[in-house]
Design an enzyme around this catalytic site. Sequence first.
Site, PDB file in Angstrom:
ATOM      1  N   ILE A  10      16.089  29.521 -34.449  1.00 25.99           N
ATOM      2  CA  ILE A  10      15.113  29.474 -33.361  1.00 25.99           C
ATOM      3  C   ILE A  10      14.790  30.877 -32.855  1.00 25.99           C
ATOM      4  O   ILE A  10      13.732  31.094 -32.252  1.00 25.99           O
ATOM      5  CB  ILE A  10      15.606  28.553 -32.207  1.00 25.99           C
ATOM      6  CG1 ILE A  10      14.503  28.340 -31.157  1.00 25.99           C
ATOM      7  CG2 ILE A  10      16.859  29.110 -31.553  1.00 25.99           C
ATOM      8  CD1 ILE A  10      13.276  27.674 -31.629  1.00 25.99           C
ATOM      9  N   TYR A  36      25.479  29.822 -18.429  1.00 23.39           N
ATOM     10  CA  TYR A  36      24.826  28.615 -18.964  1.00 23.39           C
ATOM     11  C   TYR A  36      23.955  27.965 -17.884  1.00 23.39           C
ATOM     12  O   TYR A  36      22.780  27.637 -18.116  1.00 23.39           O
ATOM     13  CB  TYR A  36      25.914  27.656 -19.444  1.00 23.39           C
ATOM     14  CG  TYR A  36      25.446  26.316 -19.943  1.00 23.39           C
ATOM     15  CD1 TYR A  36      24.717  26.202 -21.125  1.00 23.39           C
ATOM     16  CD2 TYR A  36      25.761  25.145 -19.256  1.00 23.39           C
ATOM     17  CE1 TYR A  36      24.314  24.957 -21.589  1.00 23.39           C
ATOM     18  CE2 TYR A  36      25.372  23.903 -19.719  1.00 23.39           C
ATOM     19  CZ  TYR A  36      24.645  23.814 -20.887  1.00 23.39           C
ATOM     20  OH  TYR A  36      24.247  22.581 -21.351  1.00 23.39           O
TER      21      TYR A  36
HETATM   22  P1  NAD Z   1      25.769  21.508 -29.875  1.00 24.41           P
HETATM   23  O1  NAD Z   1      26.443  22.808 -29.643  1.00 24.41           O
HETATM   24  O2  NAD Z   1      26.579  20.348 -30.302  1.00 24.41           O
HETATM   25  O3  NAD Z   1      24.587  21.684 -30.927  1.00 24.41           O
HETATM   26  C1  NAD Z   1      23.706  22.771 -30.899  1.00 24.41           C
HETATM   27  C2  NAD Z   1      23.149  22.950 -32.296  1.00 24.41           C
HETATM   28  O4  NAD Z   1      22.255  24.069 -32.259  1.00 24.41           O
HETATM   29  C3  NAD Z   1      24.215  23.259 -33.346  1.00 24.41           C
HETATM   30  O5  NAD Z   1      24.091  22.394 -34.452  1.00 24.41           O
HETATM   31  C4  NAD Z   1      23.934  24.700 -33.746  1.00 24.41           C
HETATM   32  O6  NAD Z   1      24.199  24.970 -35.112  1.00 24.41           O
HETATM   33  C5  NAD Z   1      22.446  24.810 -33.438  1.00 24.41           C
HETATM   34  N1  NAD Z   1      22.023  26.192 -33.237  1.00 24.41           N
HETATM   35  C6  NAD Z   1      22.714  27.180 -32.615  1.00 24.41           C
HETATM   36  N2  NAD Z   1      22.011  28.315 -32.665  1.00 24.41           N
HETATM   37  C7  NAD Z   1      20.873  28.050 -33.310  1.00 24.41           C
HETATM   38  C8  NAD Z   1      19.755  28.823 -33.695  1.00 24.41           C
HETATM   39  N3  NAD Z   1      19.686  30.128 -33.429  1.00 24.41           N
HETATM   40  N4  NAD Z   1      18.732  28.219 -34.338  1.00 24.41           N
HETATM   41  C9  NAD Z   1      18.801  26.906 -34.657  1.00 24.41           C
HETATM   42  N5  NAD Z   1      19.852  26.126 -34.348  1.00 24.41           N
HETATM   43  C10 NAD Z   1      20.867  26.691 -33.685  1.00 24.41           C
HETATM   44  O7  NAD Z   1      24.962  21.167 -28.538  1.00 24.41           O
HETATM   45  P2  NAD Z   1      24.553  19.727 -27.966  1.00 24.41           P
HETATM   46  O8  NAD Z   1      25.696  19.202 -27.184  1.00 24.41           O
HETATM   47  O9  NAD Z   1      23.959  18.896 -29.043  1.00 24.41           O
HETATM   48  O10 NAD Z   1      23.455  20.171 -26.901  1.00 24.41           O
HETATM   49  C11 NAD Z   1      22.084  20.221 -27.220  1.00 24.41           C
HETATM   50  C12 NAD Z   1      21.330  20.642 -25.976  1.00 24.41           C
HETATM   51  O11 NAD Z   1      21.622  19.734 -24.902  1.00 24.41           O
HETATM   52  C13 NAD Z   1      21.706  22.030 -25.441  1.00 24.41           C
HETATM   53  O12 NAD Z   1      20.560  22.643 -24.905  1.00 24.41           O
HETATM   54  C14 NAD Z   1      22.679  21.736 -24.340  1.00 24.41           C
HETATM   55  O13 NAD Z   1      22.668  22.728 -23.367  1.00 24.41           O
HETATM   56  C15 NAD Z   1      22.127  20.434 -23.780  1.00 24.41           C
HETATM   57  N6  NAD Z   1      23.140  19.659 -23.072  1.00 24.41           N
HETATM   58  C16 NAD Z   1      24.194  19.099 -23.743  1.00 24.41           C
HETATM   59  C17 NAD Z   1      25.148  18.390 -23.034  1.00 24.41           C
HETATM   60  C18 NAD Z   1      26.325  17.756 -23.722  1.00 24.41           C
HETATM   61  O14 NAD Z   1      27.215  17.240 -23.037  1.00 24.41           O
HETATM   62  N7  NAD Z   1      26.374  17.745 -25.049  1.00 24.41           N
HETATM   63  C19 NAD Z   1      25.020  18.241 -21.640  1.00 24.41           C
HETATM   64  C20 NAD Z   1      23.965  18.860 -20.999  1.00 24.41           C
HETATM   65  C21 NAD Z   1      22.997  19.542 -21.733  1.00 24.41           C
HETATM   66  N1  SER Z   2      28.459  19.126 -21.449  1.00 26.40           N
HETATM   67  C1  SER Z   2      27.848  20.364 -21.090  1.00 26.40           C
HETATM   68  C2  SER Z   2      28.879  21.435 -20.970  1.00 26.40           C
HETATM   69  O1  SER Z   2      29.988  21.124 -20.623  1.00 26.40           O
HETATM   70  C3  SER Z   2      27.113  20.227 -19.786  1.00 26.40           C
HETATM   71  O2  SER Z   2      25.880  20.792 -19.913  1.00 26.40           O
HETATM   72  O3  SER Z   2      28.557  22.570 -21.197  1.00 26.40           O
END
Ligand code: NAD
Ligand code: SER
Length: 312
Positions: free
Chosen positions: A53, A142
Amino acid sequence: MSKIIVIGSCGQIGTELVLALRSIYGNEAVFAADLKDECPTILANGPYLKMDILDREAVRSFIIEEKIDEVYLLAALLSATAEKNPDFAWKLNMEGLFTILDLAKEGHVKKVFWPSSIAVFGPTTPTDLTPQHTVMEPSTVYGISKQAGERWCEYYFNKFGVDVRSIRYPGLISYKSLPGGGTTDYAVDIFYKAKSHGNFTCFLKEDTALPMMFMDDAIRATIELMQAPVEKIKIRSAYNLAGCSFTPAALATSIKKHLPDFSISYEPDFRQAIADSWPNSIDDSYAQNEWGWKALFDTDAMVNEMLEHVKV
Ligand code: NAD
Ligand code: SER
């Protein structure tokens, strides 16, 4: 038929979101894209491409040439990983968002989903049933990146008419893919350790209540938000969303109903300070009233699903 791309597709949310979108729009209509060389086999039922990205020109070329209609931008560093590398977290979490918002501003993309988080709140925010509109002074890199992202999403909607939609996800709990470096990750790991070892050492204190949500609810919320008629989406920063809030001790009690010998101990680390800055529970009445959101999984229902499906 819409053409869709999920960027950050190999992570905890992306894996399940791609599968859900393909079941609605067809396998070929949903591109999975991630930094990883290969996607998990579970995503092999449709197109996958390696994409960074942060490579703005490559992302722009692909999205314009393929005539992509909708972008789900999930690539980010989560809270715990971001604290270890704040400069890069800020770069990754912000630059990717601008690349996609600009494509939408120029008319190349019709709709954008970008997730925010409960991390937008901070130590001065009211902690119980945290309102949609309230004090927001996040103390993590974050949370700062998510709050800035929310402001920019709203700005691009107001100034340029960009149809960008967002949710402040709580901590997400799933069994199809593992979490990627967040403060709420303990609430997934606990199920693997409960089944494999019968005990678990938690990196948060026993009475640390946090907002959480089962992944099925989170995926349904994401798709319902993106499918909602445009006039129902009144908030263009991000919607509060509530699932099931609990403490590590309460989660352990729920697990013990199934595994009576399960035991938990506590060794808080640097993630305790992050958790202490976040709400205990969330008021999601705006999401309920404006686009009909309703969570289906409470803590016990989520625990049932996790213990049934987690493979060790
Ligand atoms: P994750 O870390 O499991 O997955 C992120 C993915 O992005 C990974 O597969 C990674 O390889 C990929 N990635 C990293 N850098 C990249 C790059 N430069 N280009 C392309 N891909 C890249 O995260 P997630 O838990 O699936 O979270 C996804 C989104 O949701 C994030 O924005 C996160 O902040 C948000 N979010 C997640 C949670 C949660 O509990 N999982 C809660 C709140 C918000
Ligand atoms: N599950 C996420 C974290 O702990 C909340 O955005 O970072």
